[in-house]
Design an enzyme around this catalytic site. Structure first.
Site, mmCIF file in Angstrom:
data_model
loop_
_atom_site.group_PDB
_atom_site.id
_atom_site.type_symbol
_atom_site.label_atom_id
_atom_site.label_comp_id
_atom_site.label_asym_id
_atom_site.label_seq_id
_atom_site.Cartn_x
_atom_site.Cartn_y
_atom_site.Cartn_z
ATOM 1 N N PHE A 115 0.859 -1.206 0.026
ATOM 2 C CA PHE A 115 0.024 0.050 0.025
ATOM 3 C C PHE A 115 0.710 1.264 -0.052
ATOM 4 C CE2 PHE A 115 -2.745 -3.389 1.230
ATOM 5 C CZ PHE A 115 -3.909 -2.967 0.931
ATOM 6 N N VAL A 117 0.013 4.824 -0.181
ATOM 7 C CA VAL A 117 -1.030 5.886 -0.010
ATOM 8 C C VAL A 117 -0.425 7.352 0.469
ATOM 9 C CG1 VAL A 117 -3.256 6.637 0.894
ATOM 10 C CG2 VAL A 117 -2.738 4.432 0.321
ATOM 11 N N GLY A 118 -0.884 8.523 -0.371
ATOM 12 C CA GLY A 118 -0.146 9.699 0.091
ATOM 13 C C GLY A 118 1.229 9.727 -0.219
ATOM 14 N N LYS A 119 2.213 10.259 0.639
ATOM 15 C CA LYS A 119 3.416 10.615 0.485
ATOM 16 C C LYS A 119 4.410 9.219 0.588
ATOM 17 C CE LYS A 119 3.398 15.499 2.094
ATOM 18 N NZ LYS A 119 3.822 16.275 3.098
ATOM 19 N N TYR A 120 3.452 8.113 0.884
ATOM 20 C CA TYR A 120 4.203 6.899 0.714
ATOM 21 C C TYR A 120 4.585 6.217 -0.573
ATOM 22 C CZ TYR A 120 3.832 6.107 5.716
ATOM 23 O OH TYR A 120 4.091 5.909 7.032
ATOM 24 N N VAL A 206 5.620 -0.687 2.195
ATOM 25 C CA VAL A 206 5.960 -0.146 1.327
ATOM 26 C C VAL A 206 7.352 0.516 1.683
ATOM 27 C CG1 VAL A 206 4.783 1.889 1.358
ATOM 28 C CG2 VAL A 206 5.704 1.079 -1.092
ATOM 29 N N HIS A 227 8.561 -9.408 14.918
ATOM 30 C CA HIS A 227 8.934 -8.130 15.239
ATOM 31 C C HIS A 227 10.289 -7.777 15.668
ATOM 32 C CE1 HIS A 227 8.641 -3.543 15.785
ATOM 33 N NE2 HIS A 227 7.312 -3.607 15.211
ATOM 34 N N GLY A 229 11.885 -5.196 16.939
ATOM 35 C CA GLY A 229 11.712 -4.404 18.179
ATOM 36 C C GLY A 229 11.446 -5.164 19.383
ATOM 37 N N GLU A 297 -2.385 -4.528 13.010
ATOM 38 C CA GLU A 297 -1.348 -5.361 13.685
ATOM 39 C C GLU A 297 -1.649 -5.742 15.218
ATOM 40 O OE1 GLU A 297 3.227 -4.225 13.497
ATOM 41 O OE2 GLU A 297 2.685 -3.562 15.575
#
Length: 348
Positions: A115, A117-120, A206, A227, A229, A297
């Site tokens: 995905f 979307v927007g500035k991604y 992305v 994950h 982290g 998540e």
């Protein structure tokens, strides 16, 4: 033997024969439409009949040469199997050439969703170009890009057997909305386009790029990525959704690992069941005015705590570029790039 005894024996024989016919019917018959549930598993295999399991056994090519495996030498600084006996994939725990040789004759097809979307959209070029270098190289791959700016999707040269489809989706005022609705969109993609022609699907973030092989070692029915982290963190401080009123709730003393929302996958029918369930649970929460701590998540972690993944991928499969490589991380395969969230998220 008198006539009474003969009748008794004949009756017993007919009864046993009838039981055998009924058993054979019940264990081999196709499920009736009223008994089928989309994505329902039977004996661990999402299947249309009771006796069919699409994964099957792994058949190696005849006379294939490879290094002799050992059960006493190998990775000793990490765990390679879960308490429910699912493998955990680390560098050095598999033979890539052997696995590719096993899966190549199966002519499998892999879909991937991303995905932007927007500035991604700024991350698409690196994602797609590095996927061509490392993601299931030599296999049939169909990339599905979901974006509100289809004209900004870069032209990337793709190898034979690989293609890209752009899907237009609405933009959003909150990044949480983008995260929350991905599950429903993937569910519909599977129902409308993938369920009859695709074997496996991986759902990826992305704002990440590939650095090393991601291939057949990652295939299984339901696949989770641990994950980066939180893989050394006590489960009572993991960022699960802790409110009992939420469908994503995991209480203290519960849960296994903390799984990434930015990378998961498996067989198409298994991922369909996951996305459908998480989407429904998210909607149930929304009716109560609840938004889970980490949106999709959180719901993913709840689902995979109950529905155990059949294979886990180590943090090699979604590292973070800002983190230095830990001693147990022998390679980084896929990693989130360094970015300024305030600059790219609509409501950071």
């Amino acid at each position: 033997m008198n006539l009474l005894s003969i009748k008794a024996v004949s009756g017993i024989f007919l009864f046993v024969l009838l039981l055998g016919v009924m058993y054979n019917f019940n264990t081999n018959r196709t499920l009736e439409p009223s008994e089928k549930t989309e994505g329902t598993s039977v004996d661990g295999c999402a299947a249309k009949t009771i006796t069919f399991c699409p994964e099957g056994h792994l058949k190696s090519p005849d006379h294939l040469k490879y290094k002799q495996p050992s059960i006493i030498h190998g990775r000793t600084n990490v765990v390679t199997v879960t308490p429910w006996l699912a493998p955990v994939v680390w560098e050095g725990s598999f033979n890539p050439n052997l696995l590719d040789a096993i899966y190549k004759p199966k002519n499998i097809s892999i879909a991937a969703t991303v995905f932007a979307v927007g500035k991604y959209t700024m991350f698409l070029k690196d994602f797609l170009e590095t996927a061509e270098q490392h993601f299931f190289v030599g296999f049939t791959v169909h990339m599905h890009v979901f974006t509100d700016k289809p004209k900004e999707v870069p032209k990337v040269k793709m190898a034979a057997g690989r293609k890209l489809t752009v899907h237009t989706v609405p933009s959003a005022d909150r990044w949480q909305e983008i995260s929350a609705r991905r599950m429903e969109i993937i569910q519909k993609l599977i129902e409308e386009e993938l369920q009859d022609n695709t074997d496996y699907i991986f759902c990826l973030d992305v704002d990440s790029k590939f650095y090393d092989r991601w291939g057949t070692e990652s295939l299984d029915r339901l696949v989770a990525v641990i994950h980066p982290g939180y893989y050394k963190t006590n489960r009572d401080v993991l960022p699960y959704e802790r409110r009992p009123s939420s469908k994503a709730y995991i209480g203290l003393g519960e849960g296994d690992f903390y799984y990434c929302g930015g990378a998961y996958g498996g067989q198409v029918q298994e991922v369909h069941q996951l996305t459908k369930t998480c989407s429904e649970n998210f909607k149930d929460d929304a009716k109560k005015g609840i938004e889970a701590a980490w949106q999709e998540e959180s719901h993913l972690n709840r689902y995979m705590w109950i529905n155990k993944p059949t294979k886990l991928l180590s943090p090699e499969y979604l590292w973070q570029d800002f983190k230095s490589k830990e001693p147990e991380i022998h390679t980084i395969r896929f990693s989130g790039v360094i970015k300024n969230y305030a600059a790219i998220r609509p409501n950071a």
